[in-house]
Design a protein around this motif. Structure first.
Motif: not given
Length: 326
Positions: A127-151
């Motif tokens: 879905q994000l590969d379709k270059n929809i509006r605010f795709s960068r914002v969605y990528q950041t929101a979905f990827f944020l848990p990966v950056v946060i520590s597991m603890a």
């Protein structure tokens, strides 16, 4: 009228002039002078310190763990180390009631990660590969848990699963006396509750991997498919997904490693007790627990290492073969 011709012997012609002989030497010396003694010391320090730390903290400890797996040691003095051969492994496979449930839970962990967050991450990437509006914002929101520590993720989900004031019990009306649902303390629920938190984080990881794979697909393939009259689903099924084969291999290996190294979430939730036993938890409890059975804990770590190598080595062999062919 006479002309004087100067002839040189072959020996004289073959001898270079002093200036020509000294030119290469000067060039070599000039090249050496590009790095001063201080520069060479700095480079050696920058390359040597990380190398020493890597060897000491990774390779030395790994081989020491393998050696300790065949011994008994309480961690107090090296004189107490005793060689016992395969006794730790016999006891592990035959007499430890927690070992096989831990293996089963690691397998469940892998199956859940491969069946739920992996397809969900692929869907989000498409879905994000379709270059929809605010795709960068969605990528950041979905990827944020990966950056946060597991603890930190564990602490957040502890608040969500709190029986009294947690979000889930508040939404379903299970936060009243007599109707509490103990998501963490109930052995029938706690493993699945931890897996929900792990899947929440793993989805963003899979999304980024698949999104990188989708960006590498030649756009002409999709154009040719659309010209042939194929729909969006047919294009994805017959063109896009087969092209993602290298990405699927990476996803599979990463998911297996994530399932084997799972530790942080479970330890934060309930320290691997009451139905959430994992191999990594058993290693920790035996090595730094009250019993201090370092040899026995090292044997569990060796089993975990062997399982990891069974997955990693074929992947590396296939990768190196592709590089040689290319």
């Amino acid at each position: 009228m006479t002309t004087d011709t100067t002839t040189q012997s072959p020996e004289a012609a073959g001898v270079p002039s002093p200036g020509a002989a000294s030119a290469p030497k000067r060039a070599a010396r000039g090249h050496r002078r590009l790095l001063t003694r201080r520069d060479r010391f700095t480079l050696a320090l920058m390359a040597g310190v990380p190398t020493v730390l890597h060897v000491a903290l990774v390779w030395v400890t790994a081989f020491a763990s393998i050696a300790l797996a065949f011994t008994t040691w309480d961690g107090i003095g090296f004189d107490s180390i005793k060689w016992v051969g395969l006794q730790n492994f016999r006891q592990l496979f035959a007499d430890n009631p927690q070992f096989w449930p831990a293996v089963q839970h690691n397998v469940i962990w892998f199956v859940v990660l491969i069946l739920i967050p992996t397809p969900l991450g692929l869907f989000l990437a498409v879905q994000l590969d379709k270059n929809i509006r605010f795709s960068r914002v969605y990528q950041t929101a979905f990827f944020l848990p990966v950056v946060i520590s597991m603890a930190c993720i564990g602490f957040v989900w502890q608040l969500v699963y709190n029986p009294d004031t947690g979000l889930i019990n508040s939404l379903i009306g299970a936060n009243e006396p007599g109707h509490y649902i103990d998501w963490i303390g109930d052995p029938k629920l706690n493993l699945w509750a931890v897996l929900v938190a792990a899947s929440w984080r793993h989805t963003g990881y899979m999304m980024i991997l698949y999104l990188a794979g989708l960006k590498g697909i030649d756009p002409s393939l999709r154009e040719a498919s659309s010209l042939d009259g194929a729909g969006e689903w047919q294009t994805f099924k017959h063109v896009v997904f087969p092209t993602l084969r290298p990405t699927n291999t990476v996803v599979l290996v990463v998911t297996i490693i994530e399932a084997l190294r799972a530790f942080d979430l479970v330890f934060v939730f309930n320290k691997g007790a009451q139905g959430t036993e994992l191999l990594s938890i058993l290693v920790t409890n035996n090595i730094i627990g009250e019993s201090s059975r370092i040899g026995y804990g090292s044997a569990i770590a060796v089993v975990l290492l062997v399982i990891s190598l069974v997955v990693i080595i074929p992947y590396l062999v296939a990768t190196f073969r592709k590089e040689r062919r290319s």
